[in-house]
Enzyme design. Structure first.
Site, mmCIF file in Angstrom:
data_model
loop_
_atom_site.group_PDB
_atom_site.id
_atom_site.type_symbol
_atom_site.label_atom_id
_atom_site.label_comp_id
_atom_site.label_asym_id
_atom_site.label_seq_id
_atom_site.Cartn_x
_atom_site.Cartn_y
_atom_site.Cartn_z
ATOM 1 C CB THR A 15 -33.811 58.945 17.189
ATOM 2 O OG1 THR A 15 -33.089 58.484 16.051
ATOM 3 C CG2 THR A 15 -35.264 58.508 17.070
ATOM 4 C CG ASN A 16 -32.719 61.734 12.647
ATOM 5 O OD1 ASN A 16 -32.752 60.906 11.748
ATOM 6 N ND2 ASN A 16 -31.591 62.067 13.263
ATOM 7 N NE ARG A 17 -40.212 61.355 9.039
ATOM 8 C CZ ARG A 17 -40.386 62.115 7.970
ATOM 9 N NH1 ARG A 17 -40.265 63.418 8.068
ATOM 10 N NH2 ARG A 17 -40.675 61.584 6.795
ATOM 11 C CB SER A 18 -32.055 59.130 9.128
ATOM 12 O OG SER A 18 -31.183 58.372 8.320
ATOM 13 C CB ALA A 71 -30.095 62.191 9.904
#
Ligand code: PMT
Length: 211
Positions: free
Chosen positions: A21-24, A88
Protein backbone atom coordinates in the site's frame (compact mmCIF):
# COMPACT_ATOMS: atom_id res chain seq x y z
CA UNK A 1 -23.79 18.67 -10.95
CA UNK A 2 -22.67 15.09 -10.31
CA UNK A 3 -19.02 14.51 -9.39
CA UNK A 4 -17.16 11.23 -9.15
CA UNK A 5 -14.15 11.46 -6.82
CA UNK A 6 -11.58 8.79 -6.01
CA UNK A 7 -9.70 8.95 -2.70
CA UNK A 8 -7.29 7.09 -0.46
CA UNK A 9 -4.81 4.30 -1.08
CA UNK A 10 -5.32 0.85 -2.50
CA UNK A 11 -4.18 -2.38 -0.87
CA UNK A 12 -2.74 -5.12 -3.02
CA UNK A 13 -2.70 -8.44 -1.13
CA UNK A 14 0.38 -10.64 -0.94
CA UNK A 15 -1.23 -13.29 1.22
CA UNK A 16 -4.15 -13.37 3.71
CA UNK A 17 -2.31 -11.13 6.21
CA UNK A 18 -0.04 -8.83 4.15
CA UNK A 19 -0.49 -6.23 1.44
CA UNK A 20 1.33 -3.51 -0.52
CA UNK A 21 0.00 0.00 0.00
CA UNK A 22 1.11 3.65 0.33
CA UNK A 23 0.80 6.60 2.74
CA UNK A 24 -2.41 8.15 1.38
CA UNK A 25 -4.88 8.98 4.17
CA UNK A 26 -7.75 9.94 1.87
CA UNK A 27 -7.88 13.46 3.38
CA UNK A 28 -7.46 15.28 0.03
CA UNK A 29 -10.16 13.28 -1.77
CA UNK A 30 -12.57 13.45 1.18
CA UNK A 31 -12.01 17.24 1.43
CA UNK A 32 -12.93 17.53 -2.27
CA UNK A 33 -16.08 15.47 -1.63
CA UNK A 34 -17.02 17.66 1.37
CA UNK A 35 -16.44 20.85 -0.67
CA UNK A 36 -18.63 19.57 -3.51
CA UNK A 37 -21.40 18.50 -1.12
CA UNK A 38 -21.28 21.92 0.58
CA UNK A 39 -21.94 23.50 -2.83
CA UNK A 40 -25.02 21.30 -3.26
CA UNK A 41 -23.50 18.88 -5.78
CA UNK A 42 -24.16 15.14 -5.95
CA UNK A 43 -21.00 13.14 -5.14
CA UNK A 44 -20.01 9.54 -5.73
CA UNK A 45 -16.90 8.92 -3.62
CA UNK A 46 -14.92 5.82 -4.53
CA UNK A 47 -12.61 5.25 -1.62
CA UNK A 48 -9.78 2.94 -0.74
CA UNK A 49 -9.37 1.89 2.92
CA UNK A 50 -9.20 5.00 5.15
CA UNK A 51 -10.14 5.86 8.73
CA UNK A 52 -12.08 9.04 7.88
CA UNK A 53 -15.80 9.47 8.63
CA UNK A 54 -18.19 9.12 5.69
CA UNK A 55 -19.18 12.61 4.45
CA UNK A 56 -22.91 13.19 5.05
CA UNK A 57 -24.92 12.87 1.86
CA UNK A 58 -22.22 11.19 -0.23
CA UNK A 59 -22.72 8.02 -2.25
CA UNK A 60 -19.76 6.06 -0.85
CA UNK A 61 -18.33 3.07 -2.70
CA UNK A 62 -15.65 1.38 -0.59
CA UNK A 63 -12.97 -0.64 -2.36
CA UNK A 64 -9.68 -2.18 -1.44
CA UNK A 65 -7.64 -3.01 -4.55
CA UNK A 66 -6.79 -1.13 -7.75
CA UNK A 67 -8.87 -3.64 -9.71
CA UNK A 68 -11.91 -2.98 -7.49
CA UNK A 69 -11.41 0.80 -7.85
CA UNK A 70 -11.17 0.38 -11.63
CA UNK A 71 -14.45 -1.60 -11.69
CA UNK A 72 -16.23 0.88 -9.40
CA UNK A 73 -15.14 3.85 -11.55
CA UNK A 74 -16.25 2.00 -14.69
CA UNK A 75 -19.67 1.36 -13.13
CA UNK A 76 -20.29 4.95 -11.96
CA UNK A 77 -18.45 7.25 -14.37
CA UNK A 78 -21.12 7.63 -17.04
CA UNK A 79 -23.49 9.51 -14.71
CA UNK A 80 -20.84 12.10 -13.68
CA UNK A 81 -20.13 15.47 -15.32
CA UNK A 82 -16.84 15.90 -13.44
CA UNK A 83 -14.37 13.19 -12.38
CA UNK A 84 -11.54 13.94 -9.95
CA UNK A 85 -8.94 11.22 -9.38
CA UNK A 86 -7.25 12.02 -6.06
CA UNK A 87 -6.63 8.40 -5.04
CA UNK A 88 -3.11 7.01 -4.73
CA UNK A 89 -3.67 3.83 -6.72
CA UNK A 90 -0.95 1.18 -6.62
CA UNK A 91 0.85 1.01 -9.96
CA UNK A 92 1.90 -2.60 -9.31
CA UNK A 93 0.42 -5.57 -7.42
CA UNK A 94 1.89 -8.96 -6.55
CA UNK A 95 1.68 -11.19 -9.62
CA UNK A 96 0.58 -14.03 -7.34
CA UNK A 97 -1.49 -13.72 -4.17
CA UNK A 98 -0.77 -16.66 -1.90
CA UNK A 99 -3.88 -18.27 -0.43
CA UNK A 100 -1.85 -19.23 2.67
CA UNK A 101 0.41 -17.02 4.82
CA UNK A 102 3.87 -16.92 3.22
CA UNK A 103 6.27 -18.70 5.57
CA UNK A 104 9.83 -17.63 6.41
CA UNK A 105 11.97 -20.02 4.43
CA UNK A 106 15.05 -18.29 3.05
CA UNK A 107 17.16 -15.22 3.89
CA UNK A 108 15.74 -13.25 0.96
CA UNK A 109 12.40 -13.24 -0.79
CA UNK A 110 11.84 -11.86 -4.29
CA UNK A 111 8.39 -10.61 -5.20
CA UNK A 112 7.17 -10.48 -8.77
CA UNK A 113 4.88 -7.52 -9.41
CA UNK A 114 2.56 -6.83 -12.33
CA UNK A 115 1.00 -3.56 -13.53
CA UNK A 116 -2.42 -2.63 -12.20
CA UNK A 117 -5.18 -1.08 -14.28
CA UNK A 118 -4.56 2.59 -15.18
CA UNK A 119 -7.90 4.02 -14.06
CA UNK A 120 -7.29 7.67 -15.02
CA UNK A 121 -5.77 6.56 -18.32
CA UNK A 122 -8.89 4.49 -19.05
CA UNK A 123 -11.41 7.29 -18.40
CA UNK A 124 -11.36 8.65 -21.96
CA UNK A 125 -9.97 5.73 -23.95
CA UNK A 126 -11.88 2.81 -22.42
CA UNK A 127 -14.83 4.25 -20.51
CA UNK A 128 -15.58 6.99 -23.10
CA UNK A 129 -15.89 9.71 -20.44
CA UNK A 130 -16.68 13.09 -22.05
CA UNK A 131 -17.00 15.22 -18.91
CA UNK A 132 -14.39 17.40 -17.16
CA UNK A 133 -11.50 15.14 -16.21
CA UNK A 134 -9.17 16.04 -13.34
CA UNK A 135 -6.11 13.94 -12.53
CA UNK A 136 -3.58 14.39 -9.76
CA UNK A 137 0.18 13.99 -10.16
CA UNK A 138 2.12 13.10 -7.02
CA UNK A 139 5.75 13.81 -7.86
CA UNK A 140 9.09 14.06 -6.06
CA UNK A 141 10.95 15.75 -8.96
CA UNK A 142 10.20 17.64 -12.20
CA UNK A 143 6.72 18.43 -10.84
CA UNK A 144 5.31 20.54 -13.67
CA UNK A 145 7.02 18.56 -16.46
CA UNK A 146 5.57 15.26 -15.20
CA UNK A 147 2.16 16.79 -14.55
CA UNK A 148 1.98 18.28 -18.08
CA UNK A 149 2.97 14.90 -19.49
CA UNK A 150 0.12 13.17 -17.56
CA UNK A 151 -2.31 15.89 -18.69
CA UNK A 152 -1.57 15.17 -22.34
CA UNK A 153 -1.21 11.37 -22.19
CA UNK A 154 -4.39 10.77 -20.18
CA UNK A 155 -6.62 13.33 -21.90
CA UNK A 156 -7.18 15.41 -18.74
CA UNK A 157 -8.66 18.91 -18.66
CA UNK A 158 -6.70 19.65 -15.49
CA UNK A 159 -3.91 17.99 -13.53
CA UNK A 160 -3.36 18.93 -9.88
CA UNK A 161 0.40 18.71 -9.40
CA UNK A 162 1.38 17.76 -5.85
CA UNK A 163 5.03 17.94 -4.76
CA UNK A 164 5.10 15.06 -2.28
CA UNK A 165 8.77 15.57 -1.39
CA UNK A 166 7.95 18.66 0.73
CA UNK A 167 7.45 18.15 4.49
CA UNK A 168 4.07 19.21 5.89
CA UNK A 169 2.09 18.75 2.68
CA UNK A 170 0.95 15.87 0.47
CA UNK A 171 0.49 12.38 1.89
CA UNK A 172 -1.23 12.13 5.26
CA UNK A 173 -0.87 15.79 6.29
CA UNK A 174 -3.77 18.11 7.03
CA UNK A 175 -2.38 20.80 4.68
CA UNK A 176 -1.41 20.78 1.03
CA UNK A 177 -0.02 23.05 -1.71
CA UNK A 178 -0.48 22.31 -5.41
CA UNK A 179 -0.07 23.73 -8.89
CA UNK A 180 -2.99 23.48 -11.30
CA UNK A 181 -1.71 22.48 -14.76
CA UNK A 182 -3.86 23.12 -17.82
CA UNK A 183 -3.51 22.48 -21.54
CA UNK A 184 -1.27 24.97 -23.34
CA UNK A 185 1.14 25.22 -20.42
CA UNK A 186 -1.13 27.41 -18.23
CA UNK A 187 -0.40 26.96 -14.50
CA UNK A 188 -1.87 28.34 -11.26
CA UNK A 189 -0.11 27.98 -7.92
CA UNK A 190 -2.37 27.32 -4.91
CA UNK A 191 -0.20 27.97 -1.83
CA UNK A 192 -0.06 25.88 1.34
CA UNK A 193 -3.34 25.82 3.25
CA UNK A 194 -5.68 23.29 4.83
CA UNK A 195 -6.87 20.50 2.53
CA UNK A 196 -10.43 21.74 3.16
CA UNK A 197 -9.61 25.28 1.92
CA UNK A 198 -7.57 23.93 -0.99
CA UNK A 199 -10.37 21.56 -2.03
CA UNK A 200 -12.83 24.47 -2.08
CA UNK A 201 -10.41 26.45 -4.30
CA UNK A 202 -9.93 23.53 -6.71
CA UNK A 203 -13.67 23.03 -6.93
CA UNK A 204 -14.28 26.76 -7.55
CA UNK A 205 -11.69 26.65 -10.32
CA UNK A 206 -13.36 23.62 -11.96
CA UNK A 207 -16.89 25.02 -11.76
CA UNK A 208 -15.74 28.39 -13.24
CA UNK A 209 -14.24 26.49 -16.17
CA UNK A 210 -17.58 24.78 -16.78
CA UNK A 211 -19.81 27.89 -16.84
O1 PMT B 1 -4.73 11.02 0.67
P1 PMT B 1 -3.89 12.12 1.31
O2 PMT B 1 -3.09 11.61 2.49
O3 PMT B 1 -4.72 13.34 1.64
O4 PMT B 1 -2.79 12.59 0.25
C1 PMT B 1 -3.18 13.27 -0.90
C2 PMT B 1 -2.44 12.74 -2.13
C3 PMT B 1 -0.95 13.10 -2.00
C4 PMT B 1 -2.61 11.22 -2.26
C5 PMT B 1 -3.10 13.46 -3.37
O5 PMT B 1 -2.97 14.84 -3.26
C6 PMT B 1 -2.46 13.00 -4.67
O6 PMT B 1 -1.44 13.53 -5.12
N1 PMT B 1 -3.09 11.97 -5.30
C7 PMT B 1 -2.52 11.27 -6.48
C8 PMT B 1 -1.57 10.21 -6.00
C9 PMT B 1 -0.97 9.40 -7.11
O7 PMT B 1 -1.00 8.21 -7.06
O8 PMT B 1 -0.45 10.10 -8.12
P2 PMT B 1 0.24 9.45 -9.44
O9 PMT B 1 1.07 10.55 -10.02
O10 PMT B 1 0.91 8.15 -9.13
O11 PMT B 1 -1.00 9.13 -10.36
C10 PMT B 1 -1.46 10.03 -11.35
C11 PMT B 1 -2.96 9.97 -11.47
O12 PMT B 1 -3.37 8.69 -11.98
C12 PMT B 1 -3.73 10.19 -10.17
O13 PMT B 1 -4.88 10.95 -10.49
C13 PMT B 1 -4.11 8.76 -9.75
O14 PMT B 1 -5.35 8.74 -9.01
C14 PMT B 1 -4.29 8.08 -11.11
N2 PMT B 1 -3.96 6.64 -11.14
C15 PMT B 1 -2.73 6.19 -10.81
C16 PMT B 1 -2.43 4.84 -10.95
C17 PMT B 1 -3.42 3.97 -11.43
N3 PMT B 1 -3.18 2.66 -11.55
N4 PMT B 1 -4.63 4.45 -11.76
C18 PMT B 1 -4.92 5.76 -11.63
O15 PMT B 1 -6.04 6.19 -11.94
Amino acid sequence: MHLLITAGPTREPLDPVRYLTNRSSGKMGYALAEAALAEGHEVTLISGPVTLPEPAGVQLVSVETARQMFEAVQAHLSSAQVAIFAAAVADYRPAITSTQKIKKQSETLTLELERTEDILGSARSLFGFRGYLVGFAAETEKLIEHAQDKLARKGCDLVVANDVSQPGIGFDSSENAVTLCLPGGETHVLPQQSKAALAAEILRFVTHRLI
